[in-house]
Motif scaffolding. Sequence first.
Motif, PDB file in Angstrom:
ATOM      1  N   UNK A   6       1.034  -0.747   0.379  1.00 26.19           N
ATOM      2  CA  UNK A   6       0.131  -0.247  -0.126  1.00 26.19           C
ATOM      3  C   UNK A   6       0.883   1.332   0.172  1.00 26.19           C
ATOM      4  N   UNK A   7       0.564   1.660  -0.863  1.00 31.41           N
ATOM      5  CA  UNK A   7       1.760   3.416  -0.776  1.00 31.41           C
ATOM      6  C   UNK A   7       1.244   4.184  -0.780  1.00 31.41           C
ATOM      7  N   UNK A   8       1.783   5.193  -0.220  1.00 29.34           N
ATOM      8  CA  UNK A   8       1.134   5.934   0.491  1.00 29.34           C
ATOM      9  C   UNK A   8       2.499   7.496  -0.094  1.00 29.34           C
ATOM     10  N   UNK A   9       1.395   8.364  -1.460  1.00 29.25           N
ATOM     11  CA  UNK A   9       2.746   8.906  -1.883  1.00 29.25           C
ATOM     12  C   UNK A   9       2.520  10.408  -1.505  1.00 29.25           C
ATOM     13  N   UNK A  10       3.949  11.693  -1.392  1.00 25.52           N
ATOM     14  CA  UNK A  10       3.592  12.375  -1.014  1.00 25.52           C
ATOM     15  C   UNK A  10       4.151  12.536   0.665  1.00 25.52           C
ATOM     16  N   UNK A  11       4.931  11.251   1.277  1.00 25.12           N
ATOM     17  CA  UNK A  11       5.080  11.881   2.152  1.00 25.12           C
ATOM     18  C   UNK A  11       6.291  11.763   3.262  1.00 25.12           C
ATOM     19  N   UNK A  12       6.217  13.329   3.145  1.00 21.39           N
ATOM     20  CA  UNK A  12       7.959  14.163   3.287  1.00 21.39           C
ATOM     21  C   UNK A  12       8.545  13.286   4.928  1.00 21.39           C
ATOM     22  N   UNK A  17       6.914   9.921  10.144  1.00 23.21           N
ATOM     23  CA  UNK A  17       6.830   9.536  11.567  1.00 23.21           C
ATOM     24  C   UNK A  17       5.098   9.282  11.758  1.00 23.21           C
ATOM     25  N   UNK A  18       4.370  10.235  11.591  1.00 24.98           N
ATOM     26  CA  UNK A  18       3.088  10.458  12.035  1.00 24.98           C
ATOM     27  C   UNK A  18       2.388  10.167  11.417  1.00 24.98           C
ATOM     28  N   UNK A  19       2.532   9.594  10.297  1.00 26.12           N
ATOM     29  CA  UNK A  19       2.022   9.052   8.648  1.00 26.12           C
ATOM     30  C   UNK A  19       1.789   7.119   9.006  1.00 26.12           C
ATOM     31  N   UNK A  20       3.512   6.975   9.901  1.00 33.03           N
ATOM     32  CA  UNK A  20       3.305   5.897   9.987  1.00 33.03           C
ATOM     33  C   UNK A  20       2.977   5.096  11.536  1.00 33.03           C
ATOM     34  N   UNK A  21       3.415   5.936  12.364  1.00 31.71           N
ATOM     35  CA  UNK A  21       2.138   5.492  13.514  1.00 31.71           C
ATOM     36  C   UNK A  21       0.446   6.009  13.395  1.00 31.71           C
ATOM     37  N   UNK A  22      -0.139   6.869  11.978  1.00 34.11           N
ATOM     38  CA  UNK A  22      -1.200   6.542  12.211  1.00 34.11           C
ATOM     39  C   UNK A  22      -2.159   5.204  11.230  1.00 34.11           C
ATOM     40  N   UNK A  23      -1.067   4.847  10.452  1.00 36.23           N
ATOM     41  CA  UNK A  23      -0.981   3.881   9.610  1.00 36.23           C
ATOM     42  C   UNK A  23      -1.253   2.495  10.791  1.00 36.23           C
ATOM     43  N   UNK A  74      -5.508  11.158   4.499  1.00 33.25           N
ATOM     44  CA  UNK A  74      -6.838  12.286   3.178  1.00 33.25           C
ATOM     45  C   UNK A  74      -4.889  13.320   2.943  1.00 33.25           C
ATOM     46  N   UNK A  75      -5.339  13.729   1.943  1.00 30.37           N
ATOM     47  CA  UNK A  75      -4.805  14.573   0.619  1.00 30.37           C
ATOM     48  C   UNK A  75      -3.150  13.842   0.622  1.00 30.37           C
ATOM     49  N   UNK A  76      -3.492  13.122   0.338  1.00 27.98           N
ATOM     50  CA  UNK A  76      -1.733  11.750   0.257  1.00 27.98           C
ATOM     51  C   UNK A  76      -2.566  10.663  -0.592  1.00 27.98           C
ATOM     52  N   UNK A  77      -2.276  10.022  -1.908  1.00 29.76           N
ATOM     53  CA  UNK A  77      -2.373   9.608  -2.941  1.00 29.76           C
ATOM     54  C   UNK A  77      -2.112   7.855  -2.561  1.00 29.76           C
ATOM     55  N   UNK A  78      -2.942   7.220  -2.171  1.00 27.13           N
ATOM     56  CA  UNK A  78      -2.894   5.843  -1.678  1.00 27.13           C
ATOM     57  C   UNK A  78      -2.973   4.539  -3.183  1.00 27.13           C
TER      58      UNK A  78
END
Length: 101
Positions: A6-12, A17-23, A74-78
């Motif tokens: 599951x590719x989450x695009x546009x994560x800087x 770290x925050x995105x990993x935790x949410x996922x 939200x805001x990132x292409x998956x």
Amino acid sequence: MMTYEVLVRGVDAIEEVATKEEVARVLCPVEEHDGPCEVPWGFSVGDDGELVLGIYASPEMAAEVAERVRQVVAGHQVVLAQAAAGRFEELEMQHRIEHGG
């Protein structure tokens, strides 16, 4: 059952770290729990700001996980794709060990 990404695009780097935790909480709502997670999973970093979530699941479960991830990032292409060769091979073994198969 097969390995998916599951590719989450546009994560800087700041968001990573925050995105990993949410996922992670999508897949494992209770961090310290007994027994295996419903879906074996792990993270990697792809090219150009992609956060890569590897999962070992049925096609239906993989689609469900991708949709759940979309809802929290939200805001990132998956994008759901078959895992690249050699990436996340440990997830199939983890499933076999945890589910006796």
